[in-house]
Design a protein around this motif. Structure first.
Motif, PDB file in Angstrom:
ATOM      1  N   SER A 156       0.861  -1.176   0.000  1.00 39.12           N
ATOM      2  CA  SER A 156       0.000   0.000   0.000  1.00 39.12           C
ATOM      3  C   SER A 156       0.900   1.230   0.000  1.00 39.12           C
ATOM      4  O   SER A 156       2.113   1.122   0.226  1.00 39.12           O
ATOM      5  CB  SER A 156      -0.947   0.014   1.205  1.00 39.12           C
ATOM      6  OG  SER A 156      -1.941   1.017   1.030  1.00 39.12           O
ATOM      7  N   THR A 157       0.315   2.379  -0.251  1.00 40.25           N
ATOM      8  CA  THR A 157       1.108   3.598  -0.388  1.00 40.25           C
ATOM      9  C   THR A 157       1.354   4.231   0.967  1.00 40.25           C
ATOM     10  O   THR A 157       0.449   4.300   1.802  1.00 40.25           O
ATOM     11  CB  THR A 157       0.388   4.586  -1.324  1.00 40.25           C
ATOM     12  OG1 THR A 157      -0.025   3.895  -2.506  1.00 40.25           O
ATOM     13  CG2 THR A 157       1.312   5.724  -1.717  1.00 40.25           C
ATOM     14  N   ARG A 158       2.562   4.696   1.165  1.00 45.83           N
ATOM     15  CA  ARG A 158       2.993   5.284   2.439  1.00 45.83           C
ATOM     16  C   ARG A 158       2.096   6.459   2.843  1.00 45.83           C
ATOM     17  O   ARG A 158       1.654   7.243   2.010  1.00 45.83           O
ATOM     18  CB  ARG A 158       4.443   5.738   2.328  1.00 45.83           C
ATOM     19  CG  ARG A 158       5.052   6.269   3.605  1.00 45.83           C
ATOM     20  CD  ARG A 158       6.541   6.514   3.463  1.00 45.83           C
ATOM     21  NE  ARG A 158       7.278   5.260   3.332  1.00 45.83           N
ATOM     22  CZ  ARG A 158       7.971   4.905   2.260  1.00 45.83           C
ATOM     23  NH1 ARG A 158       8.045   5.706   1.230  1.00 45.83           N
ATOM     24  NH2 ARG A 158       8.600   3.746   2.218  1.00 45.83           N
ATOM     25  N   ILE A 179       3.841  -6.701   4.733  1.00 45.97           N
ATOM     26  CA  ILE A 179       3.235  -5.448   4.271  1.00 45.97           C
ATOM     27  C   ILE A 179       4.340  -4.502   3.793  1.00 45.97           C
ATOM     28  O   ILE A 179       5.256  -4.157   4.549  1.00 45.97           O
ATOM     29  CB  ILE A 179       2.408  -4.791   5.388  1.00 45.97           C
ATOM     30  CG1 ILE A 179       1.242  -5.718   5.760  1.00 45.97           C
ATOM     31  CG2 ILE A 179       1.901  -3.422   4.951  1.00 45.97           C
ATOM     32  CD1 ILE A 179       0.394  -5.210   6.901  1.00 45.97           C
ATOM     33  N   ILE A 180       4.242  -4.107   2.526  1.00 43.52           N
ATOM     34  CA  ILE A 180       5.254  -3.268   1.882  1.00 43.52           C
ATOM     35  C   ILE A 180       4.697  -1.850   1.712  1.00 43.52           C
ATOM     36  O   ILE A 180       3.540  -1.670   1.328  1.00 43.52           O
ATOM     37  CB  ILE A 180       5.632  -3.839   0.502  1.00 43.52           C
ATOM     38  CG1 ILE A 180       6.075  -5.305   0.631  1.00 43.52           C
ATOM     39  CG2 ILE A 180       6.719  -3.001  -0.152  1.00 43.52           C
ATOM     40  CD1 ILE A 180       6.179  -6.026  -0.710  1.00 43.52           C
ATOM     41  N   GLU A 181       5.519  -0.845   1.985  1.00 45.70           N
ATOM     42  CA  GLU A 181       5.135   0.551   1.772  1.00 45.70           C
ATOM     43  C   GLU A 181       5.747   1.051   0.465  1.00 45.70           C
ATOM     44  O   GLU A 181       6.956   0.983   0.277  1.00 45.70           O
ATOM     45  CB  GLU A 181       5.623   1.435   2.920  1.00 45.70           C
ATOM     46  CG  GLU A 181       4.946   1.150   4.248  1.00 45.70           C
ATOM     47  CD  GLU A 181       5.356   2.148   5.315  1.00 45.70           C
ATOM     48  OE1 GLU A 181       5.905   3.216   4.957  1.00 45.70           O
ATOM     49  OE2 GLU A 181       5.136   1.861   6.507  1.00 45.70           O
ATOM     50  N   ALA A 182       4.904   1.548  -0.431  1.00 46.23           N
ATOM     51  CA  ALA A 182       5.382   2.136  -1.684  1.00 46.23           C
ATOM     52  C   ALA A 182       5.338   3.657  -1.581  1.00 46.23           C
ATOM     53  O   ALA A 182       4.507   4.217  -0.859  1.00 46.23           O
ATOM     54  CB  ALA A 182       4.520   1.667  -2.859  1.00 46.23           C
ATOM     55  N   MET A 202      -5.800  -0.220  -1.693  1.00 44.12           N
ATOM     56  CA  MET A 202      -5.976   1.221  -1.904  1.00 44.12           C
ATOM     57  C   MET A 202      -7.455   1.472  -2.187  1.00 44.12           C
ATOM     58  O   MET A 202      -8.234   0.537  -2.391  1.00 44.12           O
ATOM     59  CB  MET A 202      -5.098   1.678  -3.078  1.00 44.12           C
ATOM     60  CG  MET A 202      -5.090   3.178  -3.361  1.00 44.12           C
ATOM     61  SD  MET A 202      -4.889   4.247  -1.913  1.00 44.12           S
ATOM     62  CE  MET A 202      -3.326   3.674  -1.232  1.00 44.12           C
ATOM     63  N   ASP A 203      -7.855   2.749  -2.167  1.00 42.05           N
ATOM     64  CA  ASP A 203      -9.231   3.112  -2.487  1.00 42.05           C
ATOM     65  C   ASP A 203      -9.617   2.495  -3.822  1.00 42.05           C
ATOM     66  O   ASP A 203      -8.884   2.629  -4.819  1.00 42.05           O
ATOM     67  CB  ASP A 203      -9.390   4.629  -2.567  1.00 42.05           C
ATOM     68  CG  ASP A 203      -9.015   5.321  -1.261  1.00 42.05           C
ATOM     69  OD1 ASP A 203      -9.023   4.649  -0.216  1.00 42.05           O
ATOM     70  OD2 ASP A 203      -8.719   6.527  -1.297  1.00 42.05           O
ATOM     71  N   ASP A 204     -10.785   1.856  -3.865  1.00 44.80           N
ATOM     72  CA  ASP A 204     -11.110   1.074  -5.063  1.00 44.80           C
ATOM     73  C   ASP A 204     -11.192   1.926  -6.318  1.00 44.80           C
ATOM     74  O   ASP A 204     -10.796   1.488  -7.397  1.00 44.80           O
ATOM     75  CB  ASP A 204     -12.396   0.268  -4.850  1.00 44.80           C
ATOM     76  CG  ASP A 204     -13.652   1.122  -4.805  1.00 44.80           C
ATOM     77  OD1 ASP A 204     -13.560   2.319  -4.465  1.00 44.80           O
ATOM     78  OD2 ASP A 204     -14.734   0.590  -5.093  1.00 44.80           O
ATOM     79  N   VAL A 205     -11.667   3.166  -6.192  1.00 45.45           N
ATOM     80  CA  VAL A 205     -11.774   4.009  -7.383  1.00 45.45           C
ATOM     81  C   VAL A 205     -10.394   4.311  -7.953  1.00 45.45           C
ATOM     82  O   VAL A 205     -10.218   4.373  -9.181  1.00 45.45           O
ATOM     83  CB  VAL A 205     -12.536   5.309  -7.076  1.00 45.45           C
ATOM     84  CG1 VAL A 205     -11.818   6.164  -6.038  1.00 45.45           C
ATOM     85  CG2 VAL A 205     -12.768   6.116  -8.348  1.00 45.45           C
TER      86      VAL A 205
END
Length: 299
Positions: A156-158, A179-182, A202-205
């Protein structure tokens, strides 16, 4: 000097101070600066499709950017300015809040969730979208939920709420995920594509938008139940009530007039850059209900 005269003098002084404070609040320090400089800075993202991203020519575009341009015009009208120079500042999930806090940008036009923790640092206007975190996986992946046995590593994004939700679910269900932070959404998608992670939370949209922008949009799919419910809103500086009132009033005007719905349809129901693919996502019932009674007050 009599006590009565002193009391009257103090009362007059207090009244003048209150009147000055009220006048200052009605104008506001930020609005005063914008009026003096005739400049407004909009923060944008690199890859938050379709909210805020760069088109093939490197220009910031998107649903949230179009909304912010309307908000900037409202600021110009409220200050009776003959011109207002709008410039753009690219931010990331890691520095977007700081950009608003430090005054480097006046509005953050992206896909930022209005939550209690962030309201300690910044303010938000009426949401322009409601979404929830789900999973992006390869099209041939068997993974269809967060606790699927095939899911070993998730990215997921940092500094995002989906990352926090992913950690929470992992802890509560004892999934023992890697769990990896991008650094940004684009890197997270690449990690799924090259196998470093089996899923991107992440948010589905945003996931639909990111998948639509890949060379082969059908190579990825969005799966799973919502991990979160996310009201996305334009981020504003904290403790600037006069500026916020201009923004809030314009958001409500756009909603009641139907203008924001037209902007929504352009970005979610019609072909968009970079690949001229339509997301085909009509406004959800949650967003339609919110727009019946638009408010910036989120739980």
């Amino acid at each position: 000097m009599s006590h009565g005269f002193c009391a009257r003098a103090l009362l007059v002084a207090a009244s003048l101070l209150a009147a000055f404070s009220l006048a200052q609040a009605q104008t506001g320090a930020l609005l005063d600066r914008i009026k003096a400089e005739k400049k407004l800075v909009l923060a944008h993202r690199e890859s938050s499709v379709p909210f805020s991203y760069l088109d093939p020519q490197g220009r910031p575009v998107g649903y949230a950017l179009d909304v912010c341009v309307m908000l900037a015009k409202a600021v110009q009208r409220s200050l009776a300015l003959d011109r207002l120079d709008v410039s753009y500042l690219q931010v990331t999930p890691a520095n977007r809040i700081e950009a608003i806090e430090k005054g480097r940008a006046h509005m953050e036009c992206g896909s930022t969730t209005n939550n209690a923790a962030r309201r300690q640092q910044v303010a938000f206007t009426v949401p322009h979208f409601i979404t929830g975190a789900r999973l992006l996986v390869k099209a041939d992946s068997p993974i269809d939920r967060i606790d699927h046995p095939a899911l070993k590593a998730a990215v997921s994004t940092r500094n995002t709420t989906p990352l926090a939700a992913l950690r929470k679910v992992d802890f509560e269900r004892q999934l023992k995920l890697d769990i990896i932070e991008a650094d940004d959404h684009e890197r997270a998608v690449e990690m799924v594509e090259d196998g470093r992670a089996q899923a991107f939370a992440m948010d589905d949209v945003l996931l639909f938008g990111l998948a639509a922008g890949r060379p082969d949009p059908k190579a990825l799919k969005v799966v799973g139940k919502f991990l979160t419910t996310e009201p996305l809103a334009i981020m504003l500086p904290k403790d600037e009530p006069a500026f916020k009132k201009v923004i809030d009033d314009e958001m409500r005007r756009m909603i009641y007039s139907g203008e924001i719905q037209q902007i929504y349809r352009r970005w979610f129901e019609q072909p968009i850059p970079p690949r001229n693919v339509a997301l085909n996502l009509p406004a959800s019932y949650l967003l339609r209900d919110l727009w019946k009674y638009p408010t910036d007050q989120m739980p």
